[in-house]
Design a protein around this motif. Structure first.
Motif, mmCIF file in Angstrom:
data_model
loop_
_atom_site.group_PDB
_atom_site.id
_atom_site.type_symbol
_atom_site.label_atom_id
_atom_site.label_comp_id
_atom_site.label_asym_id
_atom_site.label_seq_id
_atom_site.Cartn_x
_atom_site.Cartn_y
_atom_site.Cartn_z
ATOM 1 N N GLY A 16 53.012 -30.853 -75.431
ATOM 2 C CA GLY A 16 52.695 -29.503 -76.320
ATOM 3 C C GLY A 16 52.656 -29.994 -77.612
ATOM 4 N N THR A 17 53.902 -30.611 -78.244
ATOM 5 C CA THR A 17 53.963 -30.997 -79.505
ATOM 6 C C THR A 17 53.141 -32.121 -80.017
ATOM 7 O OG1 THR A 17 55.707 -32.768 -78.545
ATOM 8 C CG2 THR A 17 56.424 -30.290 -79.485
ATOM 9 N N ALA A 18 52.758 -33.049 -79.274
ATOM 10 C CA ALA A 18 51.647 -34.220 -79.658
ATOM 11 C C ALA A 18 50.348 -33.289 -79.800
ATOM 12 C CB ALA A 18 51.744 -35.164 -78.845
ATOM 13 N N LEU A 39 50.301 -31.364 -83.140
ATOM 14 C CA LEU A 39 50.121 -32.079 -84.536
ATOM 15 C C LEU A 39 48.779 -32.478 -84.381
ATOM 16 C CD1 LEU A 39 53.663 -33.908 -83.837
ATOM 17 C CD2 LEU A 39 53.195 -32.216 -85.699
ATOM 18 N N LEU A 40 48.333 -33.306 -83.177
ATOM 19 C CA LEU A 40 46.999 -33.828 -83.240
ATOM 20 C C LEU A 40 45.861 -32.836 -83.818
ATOM 21 C CD1 LEU A 40 47.000 -36.125 -80.280
ATOM 22 C CD2 LEU A 40 46.600 -36.743 -82.544
ATOM 23 N N PHE A 69 46.490 -32.078 -87.580
ATOM 24 C CA PHE A 69 46.119 -32.950 -88.415
ATOM 25 C C PHE A 69 44.473 -32.964 -88.361
ATOM 26 C CE2 PHE A 69 44.041 -37.182 -88.402
ATOM 27 C CZ PHE A 69 44.655 -37.712 -89.374
ATOM 28 N N SER A 70 43.897 -32.694 -87.312
ATOM 29 C CA SER A 70 42.239 -32.435 -87.345
ATOM 30 C C SER A 70 42.145 -31.369 -88.412
ATOM 31 C CB SER A 70 41.830 -32.310 -85.989
ATOM 32 O OG SER A 70 40.342 -32.014 -85.896
ATOM 33 N N MET A 71 42.684 -30.270 -88.087
ATOM 34 C CA MET A 71 42.381 -29.300 -89.341
ATOM 35 C C MET A 71 42.555 -29.557 -90.749
ATOM 36 S SD MET A 71 41.467 -26.402 -87.523
ATOM 37 C CE MET A 71 41.609 -25.427 -86.267
ATOM 38 N N LEU A 72 43.539 -30.006 -90.934
ATOM 39 C CA LEU A 72 44.031 -30.583 -92.338
ATOM 40 C C LEU A 72 42.877 -31.940 -92.858
ATOM 41 C CD1 LEU A 72 47.751 -30.973 -92.088
ATOM 42 C CD2 LEU A 72 46.452 -29.168 -93.483
ATOM 43 N N LEU A 73 42.478 -32.617 -91.855
ATOM 44 C CA LEU A 73 41.570 -33.845 -92.101
ATOM 45 C C LEU A 73 40.267 -33.074 -92.425
ATOM 46 C CD1 LEU A 73 41.451 -36.733 -92.192
ATOM 47 C CD2 LEU A 73 40.368 -36.769 -89.977
ATOM 48 N N SER A 74 39.734 -31.988 -91.823
ATOM 49 C CA SER A 74 38.475 -31.425 -92.101
ATOM 50 C C SER A 74 38.483 -30.136 -93.135
ATOM 51 C CB SER A 74 38.015 -30.753 -90.624
ATOM 52 O OG SER A 74 38.679 -29.736 -90.022
ATOM 53 N N TRP A 80 50.894 -22.727 -95.010
ATOM 54 C CA TRP A 80 52.081 -23.056 -95.029
ATOM 55 C C TRP A 80 52.578 -22.856 -93.311
ATOM 56 C CZ3 TRP A 80 55.465 -19.515 -92.677
ATOM 57 C CH2 TRP A 80 54.942 -17.884 -92.642
ATOM 58 N N LEU A 81 52.131 -22.040 -92.573
ATOM 59 C CA LEU A 81 52.331 -21.946 -91.390
ATOM 60 C C LEU A 81 51.840 -23.106 -90.531
ATOM 61 C CD1 LEU A 81 53.641 -19.788 -89.199
ATOM 62 C CD2 LEU A 81 51.223 -18.892 -89.045
ATOM 63 N N LEU A 82 50.901 -23.610 -90.900
ATOM 64 C CA LEU A 82 50.416 -24.867 -90.248
ATOM 65 C C LEU A 82 51.322 -26.080 -90.399
ATOM 66 C CD1 LEU A 82 47.627 -25.999 -88.992
ATOM 67 C CD2 LEU A 82 47.262 -26.794 -91.409
ATOM 68 N N TRP A 83 52.060 -26.198 -91.822
ATOM 69 C CA TRP A 83 52.817 -27.128 -91.963
ATOM 70 C C TRP A 83 54.228 -26.588 -91.294
ATOM 71 C CZ3 TRP A 83 51.651 -31.657 -94.048
ATOM 72 C CH2 TRP A 83 50.591 -31.813 -94.736
ATOM 73 N N LEU A 84 54.517 -25.686 -91.099
ATOM 74 C CA LEU A 84 55.866 -25.374 -90.516
ATOM 75 C C LEU A 84 55.782 -25.674 -89.054
ATOM 76 C CD1 LEU A 84 58.789 -23.743 -90.623
ATOM 77 C CD2 LEU A 84 57.334 -21.688 -90.031
ATOM 78 N N ASN A 85 54.858 -25.208 -88.491
ATOM 79 C CA ASN A 85 54.723 -25.429 -86.737
ATOM 80 C C ASN A 85 54.643 -26.886 -86.817
ATOM 81 O OD1 ASN A 85 52.122 -26.137 -86.909
ATOM 82 N ND2 ASN A 85 51.418 -24.055 -85.878
ATOM 83 N N SER A 86 53.924 -27.759 -87.748
ATOM 84 C CA SER A 86 53.778 -29.323 -87.650
ATOM 85 C C SER A 86 55.149 -29.648 -87.631
ATOM 86 C CB SER A 86 52.846 -29.754 -88.686
ATOM 87 O OG SER A 86 51.621 -29.232 -88.561
#
Length: 289
Positions: free
Chosen positions: A46-48, A51-52, A55-60, A81-87
């Motif tokens: 679940g966590t991997a 995160l992947l 990461f793809s969202m941030l990359l694009s 901020w929510l993206l970074w929090l759950n990451s």
């Protein structure tokens, strides 16, 4: 109904839905083998995955997210901020779970992670330039299906083997084939939905190459093929019934909802719910004596 819709979009936008699907699909592997759940492995799945996908969202991330035509993109980067929090939470849980698995399984997981990153990171030479797997003609859904099969089938089975559990090789091979086909079924509708967008970005997906109508027919063909393998396999009858019931429901959803409303962007995410529903339906039949 409004609350349900808000929860639905929240799970999609935060990638918690796809993370839950990864947990469900790894849990299903233990039902196939009649083995107890390995919670550290399921937590890693679940966590991997979370995160992947984050990461793809941030990359694009586009230069001006709020000007994007996609509501999902606007929402995600408005609430970055929510993206970074759950990451961050996901990374901590991943570290905790990784401490409780075998070292060789950790190496195997890293290999899967590298394959996942190769989906979008340009590491493959093609036509004079470096591209990711998604840019290779027709490879997109096969790469996704392979990575998910390796993580949700091979990783749990490998950890079971390291724990000294006797693994039925024939059952493992059957599950590998079934999972790969099932993931193709759940991935192909996304490419059918994105056929115009992928054309704009010069991505040669299966629907782009054969056309939307043939891709829809291929999806139904894969569903029939998957059901046929289930019927011909030696897996437990109650597991067979659970999978076939799920396939029937997926067929109805594809025909009545997803393909009938191709312009409704978020309807395709019902296939992510199907990954979770498959586990719960099989689990329900599994527990029936």
């Amino acid at each position: 109904m409004k609350l349900l819709k808000q929860v639905y979009y929240f799970l999609i936008y935060t990638n918690l839905l796809i993370a839950g699907a990864a947990i469900a699909q790894s849990a299903l592997t233990y039902l196939f083998f009649g083995a107890p759940f390995d919670y550290p492995i399921m937590m890693i799945e679940g966590t991997a995955t979370l995160l992947l996908y984050n990461f793809s969202m941030l990359l694009s991330k586009p230069r001006n997210p709020q000007k994007s035509v996609y509501k999902r993109t606007r929402w995600i980067f408005k609430n970055e901020w929510l993206l970074w929090l759950n990451s961050g939470v996901g990374f901590i849980v991943l570290l905790y779970a990784a401490y409780h698995i075998h070292l060789y399984s950790l190496f195997f997981l890293i290999g899967i992670g590298m394959m996942s990153v190769a989906y979008s990171v340009p590491i493959i030479p093609y036509n004079g330039k470096w591209v990711g797997f998604r840019q290779l003609p027709g490879m997109k859904i096969f790469h996704i299906a392979l990575v998910w099969t390796l993580s949700s089938v091979c990783l749990p089975v490998f950890e079971m083997h390291l724990d000294g559990v006797a693994v039925d090789l024939h059952l493992f091979q059957t599950l590998f084939v079934l999972k790969f086909i099932f993931l193709l079924i759940c991935t192909l509708p996304f490419d059918i939905r994105d056929i115009q967008q992928d054309s704009y970005y010069h991505l040669k997906t299966i629907p782009n190459m054969i056309g939307a109508n043939r891709a829809i027919l291929l999806c139904y063909t894969l569903l029939v093929a998957h059901s046929s393998v289930v019927l011909l396999s030696a897996i437990q009858l109650k597991v067979q019934i659970g999978i076939l019931t799920t396939n029937l429901l997926i067929g109805v959803v594809l025909k009545q909802v997803v393909f009938r409303n191709a312009n409704r962007y978020h309807y395709a995410f019902l296939l992510d719910f199907a990954l979770i529903a498959q586990f719960f339906i099989v689990y329900l039949f599994y527990k029936i004596q």
